[in-house]
Design a protein around this motif. Structure first.
Motif, PDB file in Angstrom:
ATOM      1  N   UNK A  63      31.220  50.754  51.347  1.00 31.88           N
ATOM      2  CA  UNK A  63      31.895  51.686  52.465  1.00 31.88           C
ATOM      3  C   UNK A  63      30.894  52.853  51.457  1.00 31.88           C
ATOM      4  N   UNK A  64      30.994  53.733  52.998  1.00 33.20           N
ATOM      5  CA  UNK A  64      30.812  55.154  53.184  1.00 33.20           C
ATOM      6  C   UNK A  64      31.277  56.005  52.849  1.00 33.20           C
ATOM      7  N   UNK A  65      30.816  57.173  51.812  1.00 35.95           N
ATOM      8  CA  UNK A  65      31.188  58.190  51.099  1.00 35.95           C
ATOM      9  C   UNK A  65      30.578  59.297  52.003  1.00 35.95           C
ATOM     10  N   UNK A  66      31.173  60.528  52.549  1.00 40.59           N
ATOM     11  CA  UNK A  66      30.433  61.508  53.016  1.00 40.59           C
ATOM     12  C   UNK A  66      30.670  62.880  52.075  1.00 40.59           C
TER      13      UNK A  66
ATOM     14  N   UNK B 248      25.608  63.418  44.720  1.00 42.19           N
ATOM     15  CA  UNK B 248      24.917  62.318  44.594  1.00 42.19           C
ATOM     16  C   UNK B 248      24.665  61.461  43.905  1.00 42.19           C
ATOM     17  N   UNK B 249      24.004  62.340  42.820  1.00 44.27           N
ATOM     18  CA  UNK B 249      23.429  61.318  41.567  1.00 44.27           C
ATOM     19  C   UNK B 249      24.861  60.789  41.115  1.00 44.27           C
ATOM     20  N   UNK B 250      25.728  61.612  40.914  1.00 44.23           N
ATOM     21  CA  UNK B 250      27.226  61.232  39.768  1.00 44.23           C
ATOM     22  C   UNK B 250      27.897  60.022  40.552  1.00 44.23           C
ATOM     23  N   UNK B 251      27.826  60.290  41.543  1.00 41.20           N
ATOM     24  CA  UNK B 251      28.068  59.308  42.760  1.00 41.20           C
ATOM     25  C   UNK B 251      27.921  57.629  42.607  1.00 41.20           C
ATOM     26  N   UNK B 252      26.058  57.262  42.287  1.00 41.41           N
ATOM     27  CA  UNK B 252      25.615  56.454  42.608  1.00 41.41           C
ATOM     28  C   UNK B 252      25.955  55.153  41.757  1.00 41.41           C
TER      29      UNK B 252
ATOM     30  N   UNK C 191      28.804  54.053  42.160  1.00 45.14           N
ATOM     31  CA  UNK C 191      30.201  52.976  42.531  1.00 45.14           C
ATOM     32  C   UNK C 191      29.378  52.366  43.582  1.00 45.14           C
ATOM     33  N   UNK C 192      27.598  52.287  43.388  1.00 49.03           N
ATOM     34  CA  UNK C 192      26.374  51.224  44.715  1.00 49.03           C
ATOM     35  C   UNK C 192      27.410  51.623  45.663  1.00 49.03           C
ATOM     36  N   UNK C 193      28.046  52.601  46.741  1.00 47.75           N
ATOM     37  CA  UNK C 193      28.318  52.481  48.719  1.00 47.75           C
ATOM     38  C   UNK C 193      27.300  53.678  48.251  1.00 47.75           C
TER      39      UNK C 193
ATOM     40  N   UNK D 285      37.258  58.968  42.906  1.00 50.80           N
ATOM     41  CA  UNK D 285      36.281  58.195  44.602  1.00 50.80           C
ATOM     42  C   UNK D 285      36.514  57.188  44.491  1.00 50.80           C
ATOM     43  N   UNK D 286      36.058  56.132  43.656  1.00 43.24           N
ATOM     44  CA  UNK D 286      36.405  54.299  43.225  1.00 43.24           C
ATOM     45  C   UNK D 286      38.159  54.700  43.711  1.00 43.24           C
ATOM     46  N   UNK D 287      38.674  55.049  42.942  1.00 39.63           N
ATOM     47  CA  UNK D 287      39.691  55.040  43.899  1.00 39.63           C
ATOM     48  C   UNK D 287      40.338  54.891  45.761  1.00 39.63           C
ATOM     49  N   UNK D 288      40.385  56.059  45.601  1.00 39.24           N
ATOM     50  CA  UNK D 288      40.560  56.348  47.032  1.00 39.24           C
ATOM     51  C   UNK D 288      39.296  54.855  48.089  1.00 39.24           C
TER      52      UNK D 288
END
Length: 723
Positions: free
Chosen positions: A18-21, A34-38, A40-42, A132-135
């Motif tokens: 998926x793409x996250x903005x 961006x570092x916090x969400x890395x 999730x591998x999205x 974010x992972x839930x969404x």
């Protein structure tokens, strides 16, 4: 569902990425988020302003948007409001991130814009990743459901398309078979029978074909039933007469449109069928029916009625289209039947017309040749008269040549007709070919001299007697020599004879004229073929007739030319005999003239004919009053006395009968009709006008002189009493 601006994103989507903005004006915060969400591998996209975020949303869809509240230009709330206005992103989850602790105002405003969460900085990475992972997971499942729905829809669409294609293929195959069967017969009745057999059982359990008869009623012409034993029952159906136009069977004829009923009950039968026929119609077990018209030649000539007897069976749009197309092709087949019938009638009429034409041409040629014979005879006699003024010799010579040409054309037409009907008659006798060749040359000598052609005559054949019709054989030689002269403007003409290699005599006539194109040589002996059309007159019949005559004499004729401008050679080979026989000649008596001067009223609208007849009559001592129309002739007839009326029959301003009646009443004058028509009905019409004699044009001068003599020696009173 995401947009697909880049191939890498399309690949990512199908791999469940998926793409996250992330939208924030500060690079350090972007980097931290961006570092916090890395983990999730999205796929993560960043934007440093609301405007940039909106541009990215135009290119693709996102599983979730992290949106900073405080940004220069468009702030987070304004950006969220614009995101919600776009249909594709109106339900995209938005998480607001803000450092401002104005919880009540900001949170309330954020949720009013459709935000799913409101997070204050500093952000705890684990909490952010969980939310974010839930969404992202929700987005994946939603996209998966969408793809499955699309795939299912595509499968259903493909199955429907395949079914439609198979149905269309079946319909086309049916119509192809229908076309083949409909053209299998060129009879109306059989075509209708074939049509009924096409409908059953493909479109209905039974079928009725009817048509409008000449009386205006409807009659049955064909039936078919899936159970052949039931067809006799269908033939018992009573059809309405022309006075029963309210009958339901007339509906298709009256509207010109299909009539369909997918439910047949007592009410429908009561509306369509007279009471006396309802019980019988109900016994047929009809559950639904459809009737379509047959259009042909701009009118409705019949109808096809298709009937279901199975419960629940109906006629849908596909069936009605197929029935309509079948009716259209049937109409074309019926048109072909009609065209065939007309063509057959036309062929029979053409054959009858051809026979009538042959008979007419033979009669016409004979009738035209008869009056020309005395004309040529008298012209020759006048030209030989020593006392003839020199001023008349040239005009008489011109007339003689043109009359001879006319006689030749008429003879050609007569001979062509005889050839076509196989009625060419020969009177054979032993004749000298050299003598016939010399006669033909002498006849054409004036033509040689007029063109200054050099004539070479080489008659070297030792055996030159043949068993032939002398007139016909001389006609062959004359035709060939005349053709040679006609197509040779300068040079020479050679007429020769020699002994054939295998016996017989070979006659060759060579010229140095225009020659014949090699492509025309094979057609040279066909009627109406000419080397140069319009050159020197003629109908192109000479060689065709000559070949027939040579064949009838057991000979052969051939033609050779090296091409245009290189001359032509015609060769005739004939079998020879041993004994020569002389041919006797006879003299024709001269016609007599009138004995006293006559007063003649000449009514003729053709100027040349009027003037030439006037000159001829005045030369014989008669007094001629010229008239070119009925009005002038009537004026003369009522004011002057005449001994004879010579009148044309085809006049533009009235009937010659009026003039005949006027001169007969005034002075008992006799009338002679001049006409280009010589049938019995024309002669009867002449007598009805009161004319005594009927002369066919061109006028037989000898017969005219006999009539003039009769008028000059018999008193008018006696002439008037003779009817």
């Amino acid at each position: 569902m995401m947009g697909f601006p880049h191939i890498s994103q399309r690949v990512g989507l199908f791999q469940e990425v998926a793409s996250i903005l992330i939208v924030d004006d500060r690079p350090d915060k972007l980097l931290a988020l961006e570092t916090a969400l890395e983990g999730l591998q999205q796929h993560i996209e960043t934007a440093r302003s609301g405007e940039e975020a909106l541009r990215k949303l135009l290119l693709q869809d996102f599983a979730v948007i992290l949106l900073d509240v405080n940004m220069p230009g468009l702030d987070g709330f304004e950006t969220a409001a614009l995101i919600r206005q776009r249909p594709r992103s109106e339900s995209t989850p938005i998480i607001f991130i803000s450092a401002v602790n104005d919880t009540d105002n900001h949170v309330t405003r954020g949720y009013s814009l459709g935000a799913v969460d409101y997070i204050l900085t500093p952000v705890i990475p684990e909490i952010l990743r969980a939310k974010v992972a839930a969404f992202v997971d929700l987005f994946r499942k939603t996209e998966q459901v969408k793809r499955q729905a699309e795939e299912h829809a595509q499968l259903l669409h493909a199955q429907a398309a395949r079914a439609q294609a198979e149905a269309a293929k079946e319909r086309m195959a049916f119509l192809a078979d229908a076309s083949s069967l409909l053209v299998a017969s060129l009879e109306y009745e059989q075509t209708f029978v074939n049509l009924a057999k096409l409908v059953v059982p493909r479109l209905a359990e039974f079928c009725l074909i009817d048509r409008m008869n000449e009386a205006g009623g409807i009659e049955q012409v064909a039936v078919a039933h899936s159970d052949p034993e039931q067809e006799d029952q269908l033939r018992k159906i009573r059809y309405p007469g022309p006075d029963e136009t309210s009958h339901g069977a007339f509906r298709v004829y009256q509207t010109g449109k299909p009539f369909v009923s997918n439910r047949v009950d007592e009410k429908v039968l009561a509306d369509l069928v007279p009471e006396r026929d309802r019980e019988f119609m109900a016994s047929l077990g009809i559950t639904s029916f459809a009737a379509v018209p047959l259009h042909a030649r701009g009118r409705i000539i019949g109808s096809i009625t298709m009937v279901h007897t199975e419960p629940g069976a109906i006629f849908n749009q596909d069936t009605l289209w197929l029935a309509g197309e079948l009716a259209h092709r049937t109409a074309l087949a019926l048109d072909n039947v009609e065209l065939y019938r007309r063509a057959n009638e036309a062929r029979q009429e053409a054959e009858a017309a051809s026979l009538a034409k042959d008979h007419f041409m033979a009669m016409l040629s004979h009738e035209l040749r008869t009056p020309l014979t005395p004309v040529i005879t008298h012209l020759v006699r006048l030209a030989a008269e020593p006392a003839l003024p020199e001023s008349l010799r040239h005009p008489l010579d011109v007339i003689r040549r043109n009359v001879e040409l006319e006689a030749r054309l008429i003879d050609d037409l007569l001979d062509l007709t005889r050839v076509g009907t196989g009625k060419v008659h020969l009177d054979p006798e032993v004749v000298d070919v050299h003598k016939l060749l010399c006669n033909a040359v002498e006849i054409c000598r004036s033509d040689f001299e007029a063109k200054h052609l050099e004539l070479k005559l080489d008659l070297s054949a030792k055996d030159h007697f043949v068993n032939a019709d002398p007139a016909r054989l001389q006609q062959v030689f004359w035709n060939i020599i005349k053709n040679a002269v006609k197509f040779t403007e300068a040079g020479s003409l050679e007429v020769s004879s020699s002994d054939g290699k295998d016996g017989g005599i070979l006659i060759a006539i060579r010229d140095t004229g225009v020659g014949i194109d090699p492509t025309l040589l094979s057609r040279a002996f066909q009627p109406f073929e000419q080397a140069q059309h319009g050159k020197g007159g003629g109908l192109g019949l000479g060689l065709a007739i000559s070949k027939t005559l040579v064949d009838l004499h057991g000979g052969e004729i051939s033609l050779h030319s090296d091409g245009h401008g290189l001359g032509t050679t015609v060769k005739v080979g004939l079998p020879t005999v041993a004994e020569p026989v002389a041919v006797a000649s006879s003299e024709k008596p001269a016609a007599r003239g009138s004995e006293r001067q006559l007063r003649i009223l000449l009514l003729e609208d053709h100027v040349d004919t009027n003037e030439s007849l006037t000159l001829l009559l005045e030369m014989q001592g008669h007094q001629v009053t010229q008239s070119f129309n009925v009005a002038t002739a009537l004026e003369f007839a009522t004011t002057r006395d005449f001994d004879l009326l010579l009148s044309d029959l085809g006049l533009p301003d009235g009937s010659p009968g009026e003039v005949m009646k006027a001169v007969a009443l005034r002075n008992g004058t006799m009338g002679v009709a001049l006409s280009g028509f010589g049938m019995d009905k024309d002669v009867e019409r002449t007598r009805g006008y009161g004319f005594r004699h009927h002369l066919v044009k061109p006028v037989d001068v000898g017969r005219l002189e006999e009539i003039l003599h009769e008028v000059s020696v018999v008193p008018k009173k006696e002439l008037a009493e003779v009817k």
